[in-house]
Every structure is written in C-alpha cells, then in structure tokens.
Design an enzyme around this catalytic site. Structure first.
Site, PDB file in Angstrom:
ATOM      1  N   ALA A  60       0.852  -1.184   0.000  1.00 37.68           N
ATOM      2  CA  ALA A  60       0.000   0.000   0.000  1.00 37.68           C
ATOM      3  C   ALA A  60       0.892   1.241   0.000  1.00 37.68           C
ATOM      4  CB  ALA A  60      -0.914  -0.007   1.218  1.00 37.68           C
ATOM      5  N   GLY A  73       0.357  -5.103   0.878  1.00 35.65           N
ATOM      6  CA  GLY A  73      -0.805  -5.102  -0.006  1.00 35.65           C
ATOM      7  C   GLY A  73      -0.524  -5.768  -1.337  1.00 35.65           C
ATOM      8  N   GLU A 125      -0.940  -9.386  -0.737  1.00 37.14           N
ATOM      9  CA  GLU A 125      -2.363  -9.648  -0.597  1.00 37.14           C
ATOM     10  C   GLU A 125      -3.054  -9.639  -1.962  1.00 37.14           C
ATOM     11  OE1 GLU A 125      -4.295  -7.802   2.846  1.00 37.14           O
ATOM     12  OE2 GLU A 125      -2.307  -7.110   3.442  1.00 37.14           O
ATOM     13  N   GLU A 181       4.136  -5.488   7.430  1.00 39.11           N
ATOM     14  CA  GLU A 181       3.414  -4.442   8.159  1.00 39.11           C
ATOM     15  C   GLU A 181       3.832  -4.330   9.619  1.00 39.11           C
ATOM     16  OE1 GLU A 181       0.557  -5.658   4.804  1.00 39.11           O
ATOM     17  OE2 GLU A 181       2.096  -6.614   6.039  1.00 39.11           O
TER      18      GLU A 181
END
Length: 173
Positions: free
Chosen positions: A71, A114, A117, A137
């Site tokens: 992200a 992300g 993911e 993270e």
C-alpha cells in the site's frame, strides 16, 4: 474498453486470439505502490475485462523489480484509524477475488504487504525467480489489513504465515 486511458496501469488484450486480458501495474517510481487511484483504475480495468466476452482469462503483473511493494504508505501516513475505517479506505480491494474469470498473478520482484495480498487474491500465482513475498506491516507497527492474514494462512500454512506476519520476514519463489 481495454484501450481506455489509465494513469497507473497498462491494459491490453493479448495472445494469438486476443483473448487474454493483460493488466500491468505501472507506477515504477513508487515500486507499484497501491495508491487509491491505482486501485480505482484496477477495479475499472477488471470490470471491463470481466464484461468483455472475448476475454477468457486475465493476467495481472507488475515490473521486473516489483509486482507491488504494498500500500502507498505516503498516502496513508496522515490518516487515523477512524478516518481509514469510516472512509472505507480498503473498500473494493477484494474486487480481484470476486471476478468470475480466472486471474493469474505473474509476480517478479517484490510482492509485499498489499502487493502480496493482491497476488493472493488471484486464482493462480506464477512466481519468477526473483519474486519476494512478505507481509512486513509489523515493521510499521500494524498488521495486514486486506485479508492477508487469512489468505496467507491458507496459502502457506499457519506456522509460516505466523512467522511472516510476526517478523516481517519474506519468502522467495
């Protein structure tokens, strides 16, 4: 509308019969970090591919250096938890997992946070020799937020998933 103009993606139909939708993340200066604009474009591209009767399968890829490095932290850093939660910050991230056509993640380089993911939401992951998967993270004081803990456990088993999420360690292809 595979030829529609995108700022953060390269989208085309490819293959001998032009029946493969190819979506390439294209933010090289940010290692394909997943900003809100990129994710909105990805949803739009997926909807176009899904509704195109000529497209039988979709390939999602990045660059040689990064599939997606996660992200966009710069975009998130000034937002509180309440702002992210109430604004639906991750809304629509799961679009990949509900597309009815098969989606293949072609991963080389970093697939972190992300990006990892996103790859796990695809039906198949084809990993190149330089692919690196991780959920780092924890190194920022948070945990995966778009279903990464559940998908990672299903993909690699509980023990390795716990190690990756709690240490931020990466695995190779």
């Amino acid at each position: 509308r595979a030829g529609a103009a995108f700022q953060y993606l390269l989208v085309q139909k490819t293959g001998a019969q032009k029946n493969v939708g190819l979506i390439q993340l294209n933010r090289p200066q940010a290692l394909n970090a997943l900003c809100e604009g990129l994710m909105a474009e990805l949803r739009r591209a997926l909807e176009a591919m899904e509704s195109d009767p000529e497209v039988g399968a979709i390939v999602l890829t990045g660059s040689q250096k990064a599939f997606a490095a996660g992200a966009d932290i710069k975009e998130m850093q000034n937002k509180t938890f309440q702002e992210c939660y109430s604004s639906g910050f991750l809304a629509g991230w799961d679009k990949l997992s509900i597309v009815r056509k098969p989606i293949i993640a072609a991963v080389n380089g970093y697939a972190l946070g992300g990006g990892c993911e996103l790859a796990m939401m695809c039906d198949i992951i084809y990993a190149g020799e330089k692919a690196q998967f991780g959920q780092p993270e924890i190194l920022l004081g948070t945990i995966p937020g778009a279903g990464g803990t559940q998908r990672l456990t299903r993909a690699v088993g509980k023990s390795l998933a716990m190690e990756m999420v709690l240490t931020g360690d990466r695995i190779s292809a």
